[in-house]
Design a protein around this motif. Structure first.
Motif, PDB file in Angstrom:
ATOM      1  N   SER A 407       0.832  -1.205   0.000  1.00  0.00           N
ATOM      2  CA  SER A 407       0.000   0.000   0.000  1.00  0.00           C
ATOM      3  C   SER A 407       0.871   1.262   0.000  1.00  0.00           C
ATOM      4  N   ARG A 408       1.940   1.236   0.800  1.00  0.00           N
ATOM      5  CA  ARG A 408       2.818   2.407   0.880  1.00  0.00           C
ATOM      6  C   ARG A 408       3.500   2.701  -0.458  1.00  0.00           C
ATOM      7  N   ARG A 409       3.576   1.673  -1.303  1.00  0.00           N
ATOM      8  CA  ARG A 409       4.192   1.847  -2.623  1.00  0.00           C
ATOM      9  C   ARG A 409       3.153   1.946  -3.729  1.00  0.00           C
TER      10      ARG A 409
END
Length: 550
Positions: A407-409
């Motif tokens: 998700s962070r990427r």
């Protein structure tokens, strides 16, 4: 200055232990249920694997059907605390009733467990959700459910050790009574916390668009019962393999038609999300049909095909704790467990194994047999049932962290894609068992227990990708007035899948080469994953559209 609000409502901890003990009783019973039905050595029912698989599949299917009715009655009539208490008592009586010999006691006890689960299971989760309706607790709701879910898996892990101790040292009946005692402890814990959730026990007012109880019984449940009865008595032969399977699947048709009618009658705005959910329901049936064979086909592999011996240094303390089964070379008679054992019938109609000894020894080299007058110490079969909940506890933070990393990427898969990957990973778990078959020369030799552990590890990842995501998708896409009904659709899909797990497991004896049995499971699961990925663009579009609208 006022004191800070408590992080979690006190009622959570009472519900946690109530659910832990309830799951202790349920999974203890389920963990030994198939073993008890097929046991012919130590007081079991002496059923063949096909019949036992059919009964097992029907039972776990009905266990997932009754929560729809139990939740409905709690919402409209009984309230949650009374329903939970009634369900727990019925289940406790049912578990204890399995200790009584005879078909009547057996089937009545199963009926009590099925009804009791319907009252208990959906309503304790609903009551927990109501505890977090106050603004000061709302931010901790997800964490509260995670704590609650941990109770389920603790109960599911611990219970099999108690089951092994009781049935190895005292017999099957005592193990079932232990499940009943666990359930009664859960009810007592629930009563102890009664004042903590009295205010959360609020029945939902009937809305203008809600279907009345009378209409639900008349349009959905009565036709289902009549179709089931008619198929049992009026249809010649067995269309789907057995009378119980015919009755269940034909009985499910009116309920399936009801859910299809929700789509047909929906507004233009609601049609697309309902269609997406119905498509998901149809595909995840396959997941449950394969996953729930842990209690049948995989238990058979653990019982007869897996090397369960242990070194003496481990066997002695394990036996002190009651975790050991013992087999010896005394002559034995058993039902026909497997064609590869080349069984013959004696004068009394009993089937004698090819070596005339305990079935475990049939595919064990004679050099490893116990000497006359001695016995072999084995890991109790049901302990393998603790592997899945163990991996749920261990792998849940790993899977959550993995999705967080993606998700962070900006690469986290959509919810439908996660379900598709869950099915694909589940398909891979069946290939691990294909490896076990070839490593054991098609079961003529014992396979290492690590094959089963590996299978459970892989399928648990598939479960964590799929099961929570399915529930999340229902909550995301359901029109508000249909959320409860469509959540019932998810459990209907689970129920049908559970029944089909018994149908698939009953095919075990049809395959001389057991690799083909597991390859069949691989093929149907891979096809289901393929179906999801073929629909992925359509499904993702509906989810994104619905999210924007919300």
């Amino acid at each position: 200055m006022s004191e800070p609000a408590a992080k979690h409502p006190r009622g959570l901890y009472f519900l946690f232990f109530s659910e832990m003990w309830e799951r202790f009783g349920y999974y203890l019973m389920v963990g030994i249920f198939f073993l008890y039905m097929t046991d012919a050595q130590k007081g079991g029912m002496e059923l063949d694997k096909g019949t036992a698989s059919d009964i097992y599949g029907t039972f776990i299917a009905l266990v997932f059907l009754t929560p729809f009715l139990g939740g409905l009655l709690a919402d409209r009539v009984l309230g949650y605390r009374l329903s939970i208490s009634l369900g727990g008592i019925l289940m406790g009586i049912g578990y204890c009733g399995l200790a009584i010999k005879g078909d009547t006691a057996f089937y009545v006890s199963l009926g009590l467990i099925i009804l009791g689960n319907g009252f208990f299971k959906p309503n304790i989760s609903t009551l927990l959700g109501n505890l977090y309706s106050k603004p000061e607790y709302l931010p901790q709701k997800d964490a509260g459910y995670n704590i609650f879910y941990m109770g389920i898996n603790i109960g599911a892990m611990v219970c099999n050790f108690v089951a092994a101790y009781m049935r190895n040292n005292y017999g099957w009946g005592y193990a079932f009574v232990a499940a009943g005692i666990g359930m009664f402890i859960g009810v007592l814990v629930f009563w102890m916390g009664n004042k903590e959730y009295r205010e959360a026990d609020v029945r939902k007012p009937v809305q203008a668009n809600d279907m009345s109880l009378g209409k639900i019984f008349g349009i959905v449940l009565l036709p289902a019962v009549l179709c089931g009865i008619a198929s049992w008595f009026l249809i010649p032969g067995n269309v789907f393999g057995s009378d119980s399977t015919d009755a269940f699947l034909f009985g499910a048709l009116p309920i399936v038609f009801f859910y299809v009618s929700l789509y047909a009658k929906a507004s233009a705005e609601d049609k697309r999300p309902i269609a997406a959910l119905l498509a998901i329901f149809g595909v995840v049936v396959v997941f449950w049909a394969v996953f729930k064979q842990n209690g049948t086909a995989l238990t058979t592999w653990a019982e007869s095909y897996t090397d369960r011996t242990m070194p003496a240094v481990i066997a002695k303390p394990a036996e002190t704790l009651g975790m050991v089964q013992r087999v010896d070379t005394e002559p034995k008679t058993v039902p026909a467990y497997d064609p590869m054992f080349r069984t013959t019938t004696d004068a009394d109609g009993k089937v004698v194994t090819k070596q005339g000894v305990d079935p475990y020894l049939n595919n064990l080299e004679k050099g490893f047999w116990p000497k006359a007058g001695e016995s072999l110490a084995l890991i109790s079969t049901e302990l393998f049932q603790s592997v899945n909940p163990f991996f749920v506890v261990i792998l849940t933070p790993v899977v959550v962290s993995f999705f967080g990393f993606l998700s962070r990427r900006g690469k986290e898969p959509s919810t439908p894609a996660k379900i598709g990957w869950g099915l694909f990973i589940t398909a891979l778990s069946t290939l691990v068992m294909v490896g076990a078959v070839y490593a054991s020369d098609n079961g003529t030799e014992k396979s290492a227990g690590w094959w089963l552990v590996g299978t459970y590890a892989v399928v648990t990842v598939g479960e964590l990708f799929l099961s929570p995501m399915g529930l999340s998708l229902v909550s995301k896409l359901s029109p508000p007035r249909l959320t409860a009904l469509l959540m019932g659709g998810w459990f209907l899909a689970t129920s049908i899948g559970n029944k089909l797990s018994g149908v698939l497991a009953s095919m075990w004896d049809r395959y001389d080469n057991k690799a083909f049995f597991f390859l069949l499971n691989f093929a149907v699961t891979l096809a289901a994953a393929g179906a999801i990925f073929m629909m992925i663009k359509w499904l993702r579009g509906i989810v994104e559209e619905h999210t924007r609208r919300a």
